[in-house]
Design a protein around this motif. Structure first.
Motif, PDB file in Angstrom:
ATOM      1  N   VAL A   1      -3.664  11.579  10.529  1.00  0.00           N
ATOM      2  CA  VAL A   1      -5.500  11.604  10.344  1.00  0.00           C
ATOM      3  C   VAL A   1      -6.072  12.453  11.038  1.00  0.00           C
ATOM      4  CG1 VAL A   1      -6.981  10.012   9.686  1.00  0.00           C
ATOM      5  CG2 VAL A   1      -4.945   9.499   9.139  1.00  0.00           C
ATOM      6  N   ASP A   2      -5.999  12.394  12.242  1.00  0.00           N
ATOM      7  CA  ASP A   2      -6.766  13.107  13.203  1.00  0.00           C
ATOM      8  C   ASP A   2      -6.779  14.629  12.884  1.00  0.00           C
ATOM      9  OD1 ASP A   2      -8.029  10.830  14.604  1.00  0.00           O
ATOM     10  OD2 ASP A   2      -6.410  11.097  16.024  1.00  0.00           O
ATOM     11  N   GLY A   3      -5.792  15.332  12.587  1.00  0.00           N
ATOM     12  CA  GLY A   3      -5.483  16.694  12.375  1.00  0.00           C
ATOM     13  C   GLY A   3      -6.082  16.900  11.048  1.00  0.00           C
TER      14      GLY A   3
ATOM     15  N   PHE B   1     -14.094   9.360   5.526  1.00  0.00           N
ATOM     16  CA  PHE B   1     -12.828   9.717   5.101  1.00  0.00           C
ATOM     17  C   PHE B   1     -11.830   9.141   5.917  1.00  0.00           C
ATOM     18  CE2 PHE B   1      -9.457  12.868   5.324  1.00  0.00           C
ATOM     19  CZ  PHE B   1      -9.195  13.431   4.083  1.00  0.00           C
ATOM     20  N   ALA B   2     -12.006   8.903   7.005  1.00  0.00           N
ATOM     21  CA  ALA B   2     -11.243   8.325   7.986  1.00  0.00           C
ATOM     22  C   ALA B   2     -10.844   7.035   7.415  1.00  0.00           C
ATOM     23  CB  ALA B   2     -11.572   8.117   9.492  1.00  0.00           C
ATOM     24  N   ALA B   3     -11.695   6.087   6.941  1.00  0.00           N
ATOM     25  CA  ALA B   3     -11.798   4.896   6.390  1.00  0.00           C
ATOM     26  C   ALA B   3     -10.652   4.818   5.280  1.00  0.00           C
ATOM     27  CB  ALA B   3     -12.923   4.197   6.272  1.00  0.00           C
ATOM     28  N   PHE B   4     -10.999   5.812   4.396  1.00  0.00           N
ATOM     29  CA  PHE B   4     -10.400   6.122   3.177  1.00  0.00           C
ATOM     30  C   PHE B   4      -8.827   6.241   3.501  1.00  0.00           C
ATOM     31  CE2 PHE B   4      -8.219   8.995  -0.027  1.00  0.00           C
ATOM     32  CZ  PHE B   4      -8.247   8.149  -0.958  1.00  0.00           C
ATOM     33  N   CYS B   5      -8.348   7.001   4.499  1.00  0.00           N
ATOM     34  CA  CYS B   5      -7.110   7.463   4.722  1.00  0.00           C
ATOM     35  C   CYS B   5      -6.483   6.043   5.439  1.00  0.00           C
ATOM     36  CB  CYS B   5      -7.125   8.389   6.019  1.00  0.00           C
ATOM     37  SG  CYS B   5      -7.535  10.061   5.489  1.00  0.00           S
ATOM     38  N   GLU B   6      -7.048   5.361   6.411  1.00  0.00           N
ATOM     39  CA  GLU B   6      -6.470   4.077   6.647  1.00  0.00           C
ATOM     40  C   GLU B   6      -6.034   2.937   5.501  1.00  0.00           C
ATOM     41  OE1 GLU B   6      -8.550   0.226   9.022  1.00  0.00           O
ATOM     42  OE2 GLU B   6      -8.971   2.254   9.902  1.00  0.00           O
ATOM     43  N   HIS B   7      -7.122   3.023   4.702  1.00  0.00           N
ATOM     44  CA  HIS B   7      -6.688   2.167   3.668  1.00  0.00           C
ATOM     45  C   HIS B   7      -5.312   2.847   2.613  1.00  0.00           C
ATOM     46  CE1 HIS B   7      -7.140   0.237  -0.287  1.00  0.00           C
ATOM     47  NE2 HIS B   7      -6.942   1.400  -0.964  1.00  0.00           N
TER      48      HIS B   7
ATOM     49  N   ASN C   1      -3.205   4.837   3.939  1.00  0.00           N
ATOM     50  CA  ASN C   1      -2.084   4.671   4.690  1.00  0.00           C
ATOM     51  C   ASN C   1      -1.225   2.995   4.930  1.00  0.00           C
ATOM     52  OD1 ASN C   1      -1.668   7.313   5.146  1.00  0.00           O
ATOM     53  ND2 ASN C   1      -2.799   7.121   7.168  1.00  0.00           N
ATOM     54  N   ARG C   2      -2.205   2.115   4.393  1.00  0.00           N
ATOM     55  CA  ARG C   2      -1.583   0.820   4.359  1.00  0.00           C
ATOM     56  C   ARG C   2      -1.079   0.505   3.205  1.00  0.00           C
ATOM     57  NH1 ARG C   2      -3.860  -3.620   1.819  1.00  0.00           N
ATOM     58  NH2 ARG C   2      -5.824  -2.561   1.602  1.00  0.00           N
ATOM     59  N   CYS C   3      -1.742   1.012   1.907  1.00  0.00           N
ATOM     60  CA  CYS C   3      -0.991   0.787   0.560  1.00  0.00           C
ATOM     61  C   CYS C   3      -0.033   1.993  -0.002  1.00  0.00           C
ATOM     62  CB  CYS C   3      -2.269   0.959  -0.432  1.00  0.00           C
ATOM     63  SG  CYS C   3      -3.514  -0.523  -0.223  1.00  0.00           S
ATOM     64  N   TYR C   4       0.023   2.983   0.765  1.00  0.00           N
ATOM     65  CA  TYR C   4       0.966   3.974  -0.014  1.00  0.00           C
ATOM     66  C   TYR C   4       1.747   4.924   1.391  1.00  0.00           C
ATOM     67  CZ  TYR C   4      -2.368   3.085  -3.665  1.00  0.00           C
ATOM     68  OH  TYR C   4      -3.233   2.777  -4.601  1.00  0.00           O
ATOM     69  N   LYS C   5       2.887   5.175   0.952  1.00  0.00           N
ATOM     70  CA  LYS C   5       3.340   6.590   1.831  1.00  0.00           C
ATOM     71  C   LYS C   5       3.799   7.296   0.971  1.00  0.00           C
ATOM     72  CE  LYS C   5       7.105   7.018   5.153  1.00  0.00           C
ATOM     73  NZ  LYS C   5       6.377   7.963   6.107  1.00  0.00           N
TER      74      LYS C   5
ATOM     75  N   ASN D   1       5.157  12.693  -3.680  1.00  0.00           N
ATOM     76  CA  ASN D   1       6.254  11.875  -3.691  1.00  0.00           C
ATOM     77  C   ASN D   1       5.804  10.716  -3.069  1.00  0.00           C
ATOM     78  OD1 ASN D   1       8.495  13.659  -4.702  1.00  0.00           O
ATOM     79  ND2 ASN D   1       7.361  15.067  -3.355  1.00  0.00           N
ATOM     80  N   GLY D   2       5.895   9.398  -3.554  1.00  0.00           N
ATOM     81  CA  GLY D   2       5.139   8.353  -2.690  1.00  0.00           C
ATOM     82  C   GLY D   2       6.018   6.982  -3.189  1.00  0.00           C
ATOM     83  N   THR D   3       5.587   6.129  -2.180  1.00  0.00           N
ATOM     84  CA  THR D   3       6.025   4.781  -2.447  1.00  0.00           C
ATOM     85  C   THR D   3       4.918   3.666  -2.071  1.00  0.00           C
ATOM     86  OG1 THR D   3       8.201   5.339  -0.925  1.00  0.00           O
ATOM     87  CG2 THR D   3       7.553   3.024  -1.070  1.00  0.00           C
ATOM     88  N   TYR D   4       4.702   2.587  -3.038  1.00  0.00           N
ATOM     89  CA  TYR D   4       3.560   1.994  -3.303  1.00  0.00           C
ATOM     90  C   TYR D   4       3.998   0.880  -2.450  1.00  0.00           C
ATOM     91  CZ  TYR D   4       0.131  -0.542  -5.723  1.00  0.00           C
ATOM     92  OH  TYR D   4      -1.178  -1.462  -6.328  1.00  0.00           O
ATOM     93  N   LEU D   5       3.216   0.659  -1.339  1.00  0.00           N
ATOM     94  CA  LEU D   5       3.549  -0.361  -0.052  1.00  0.00           C
ATOM     95  C   LEU D   5       2.822  -1.811  -0.199  1.00  0.00           C
ATOM     96  CD1 LEU D   5       3.294   2.072   3.105  1.00  0.00           C
ATOM     97  CD2 LEU D   5       5.398   1.261   1.693  1.00  0.00           C
TER      98      LEU D   5
END
Length: 133
Positions: A19-21, A46-52, A54-58, A82-86
């Motif tokens: 995310v930092d990148g 944007f960072a908060a969106f990414c955190e959310h 990364n919690r829900c999806y890979k 290509n994803g997984t719903y976590l």
């Protein structure tokens, strides 16, 4: 650095889970247009969106094709998610590790080698069908 290189670095960071990148590629006041959602403004949003996310999806993106407009101030990318719903995302079907594969695209505006606008689109109904099957 060209717009294409900035966009390439942004997606490399995404695929690396960095995310930092991704944030390094963005202007401070970036406008993030989320698929079927609200516009979020600024790196913190944007960072908060990414955190959310990364919690829900890979997710991992492949079949990436990046386009750059003349002048280097706009670009686009087409790819496959290509994803997984976590974890269950509010208002969406319940998560239990379902996988999905989804064509998607993003559009970018750039100034001074920083992304000032990100717009991402995919077919939400297709995603819902895949995770509900």
């Amino acid at each position: 650095m060209t717009a294409k290189n900035v966009i390439k670095a942004y997606f490399k960071a995404f695929n690396d889970g960095d995310v930092d990148g991704m944030l390094e590629c963005l202007a401070e006041d970036v406008a993030h247009h989320v698929n079927e959602g609200q516009v979020r403004t600024g790196k913190a949003a944007f960072a908060a969106f990414c955190e959310h996310m990364n919690r829900c999806y890979k997710e991992h993106l492949d079949n990436m094709v990046i386009f750059e407009a003349e002048g280097g101030t706009r670009g686009a990318a087409e790819f496959v998610v290509n994803g997984t719903y976590l974890a269950t995302d509010e208002g969406l079907p319940e998560a239990n590790g379902q996988t999905y594969k989804l064509p998607a695209g993003s559009f970018f505006s750039l100034e001074n080698n920083k992304i000032t606008r990100v717009v991402t689109y995919y077919n939400l109904a297709d995603w819902v069908r895949q995770v509900s099957a």
